[in-house]
Design a protein around this motif. Sequence first.
Motif, PDB file in Angstrom:
ATOM      1  N   HIS A   1     -19.671 -30.722  72.096  1.00 41.76           N
ATOM      2  CA  HIS A   1     -18.641 -31.265  71.202  1.00 41.76           C
ATOM      3  C   HIS A   1     -19.113 -31.249  69.745  1.00 41.76           C
ATOM      4  O   HIS A   1     -18.324 -30.971  68.835  1.00 41.76           O
ATOM      5  CB  HIS A   1     -18.240 -32.679  71.617  1.00 41.76           C
ATOM      6  CG  HIS A   1     -17.131 -33.237  70.795  1.00 41.76           C
ATOM      7  ND1 HIS A   1     -15.863 -32.689  70.781  1.00 41.76           N
ATOM      8  CD2 HIS A   1     -17.086 -34.278  69.948  1.00 41.76           C
ATOM      9  CE1 HIS A   1     -15.094 -33.378  69.959  1.00 41.76           C
ATOM     10  NE2 HIS A   1     -15.826 -34.346  69.443  1.00 41.76           N
ATOM     11  N   ALA A   2     -20.387 -31.512  69.517  1.00 48.60           N
ATOM     12  CA  ALA A   2     -20.924 -31.462  68.148  1.00 48.60           C
ATOM     13  C   ALA A   2     -20.835 -30.044  67.590  1.00 48.60           C
ATOM     14  O   ALA A   2     -20.525 -29.853  66.413  1.00 48.60           O
ATOM     15  CB  ALA A   2     -22.368 -31.958  68.130  1.00 48.60           C
ATOM     16  N   ARG A   3     -21.098 -29.053  68.435  1.00 47.17           N
ATOM     17  CA  ARG A   3     -21.052 -27.654  67.982  1.00 47.17           C
ATOM     18  C   ARG A   3     -19.622 -27.158  67.813  1.00 47.17           C
ATOM     19  O   ARG A   3     -19.326 -26.351  66.936  1.00 47.17           O
ATOM     20  CB  ARG A   3     -21.802 -26.784  68.991  1.00 47.17           C
ATOM     21  CG  ARG A   3     -21.784 -25.292  68.692  1.00 47.17           C
ATOM     22  CD  ARG A   3     -22.453 -24.983  67.350  1.00 47.17           C
ATOM     23  NE  ARG A   3     -22.373 -23.585  67.031  1.00 47.17           N
ATOM     24  CZ  ARG A   3     -21.326 -22.980  66.448  1.00 47.17           C
ATOM     25  NH1 ARG A   3     -20.254 -23.668  66.130  1.00 47.17           N
ATOM     26  NH2 ARG A   3     -21.363 -21.698  66.189  1.00 47.17           N
TER      27      ARG A   3
ATOM     28  N   PRO B   1     -16.253 -29.052  67.370  1.00 52.97           N
ATOM     29  CA  PRO B   1     -15.482 -30.299  67.250  1.00 52.97           C
ATOM     30  C   PRO B   1     -13.998 -30.151  67.592  1.00 52.97           C
ATOM     31  O   PRO B   1     -13.309 -31.148  67.779  1.00 52.97           O
ATOM     32  CB  PRO B   1     -15.686 -30.712  65.791  1.00 52.97           C
ATOM     33  CG  PRO B   1     -16.170 -29.504  65.090  1.00 52.97           C
ATOM     34  CD  PRO B   1     -16.843 -28.639  66.103  1.00 52.97           C
TER      35      PRO B   1
ATOM     36  N   ARG C   1     -22.158 -33.871  74.784  1.00 54.14           N
ATOM     37  CA  ARG C   1     -22.247 -34.282  73.374  1.00 54.14           C
ATOM     38  C   ARG C   1     -22.652 -33.118  72.474  1.00 54.14           C
ATOM     39  O   ARG C   1     -22.140 -32.966  71.372  1.00 54.14           O
ATOM     40  CB  ARG C   1     -23.211 -35.449  73.230  1.00 54.14           C
ATOM     41  CG  ARG C   1     -22.644 -36.725  73.804  1.00 54.14           C
ATOM     42  CD  ARG C   1     -23.583 -37.878  73.671  1.00 54.14           C
ATOM     43  NE  ARG C   1     -22.945 -39.097  74.167  1.00 54.14           N
ATOM     44  CZ  ARG C   1     -23.565 -40.240  74.326  1.00 54.14           C
ATOM     45  NH1 ARG C   1     -24.861 -40.341  74.032  1.00 54.14           N
ATOM     46  NH2 ARG C   1     -22.928 -41.298  74.777  1.00 54.14           N
ATOM     47  N   ALA C   2     -23.590 -32.302  72.938  1.00 53.58           N
ATOM     48  CA  ALA C   2     -24.046 -31.162  72.131  1.00 53.58           C
ATOM     49  C   ALA C   2     -22.933 -30.121  71.979  1.00 53.58           C
ATOM     50  O   ALA C   2     -22.760 -29.537  70.898  1.00 53.58           O
ATOM     51  CB  ALA C   2     -25.290 -30.536  72.752  1.00 53.58           C
TER      52      ALA C   2
END
Length: 123
Positions: free
Chosen positions: A88-90, A92, A85-86
Amino acid sequence: MAEHKTYKIDLEGMDFRAFHGCYDLEQRTGSHFSVDVRIETELGDVAESDDVTRAVNYLTCYEVVREQMAITQHTIERVAQNIIRALHARFPQTVGIECRVTKLAPPLGGKVARVSVTLCEEY
């Protein structure tokens, strides 16, 4: 019609001492972990432009993994999920991330050399 291209980045054998585990002793004394990540991302014009600012930077990926490994969790499944998740957040532009978290010499009386969990997410 534009061609849709992706590429993969593998970060293998990232080594950490961390305090993940369901037992109090594991969270107090820590364990040795290895993390492998495979990131699939849109190519866009990264190769043509040769512009590192448009790429998924593997040094930044390592820092994201290091930050997540520092957050104590009870399960390595949760650790892997947080890493995915981290990342993908960084970044996108990722279209898929696979994360394998391995605990080396888990506290099972010396009977198991390692235990691993691999999670995959596609976007």
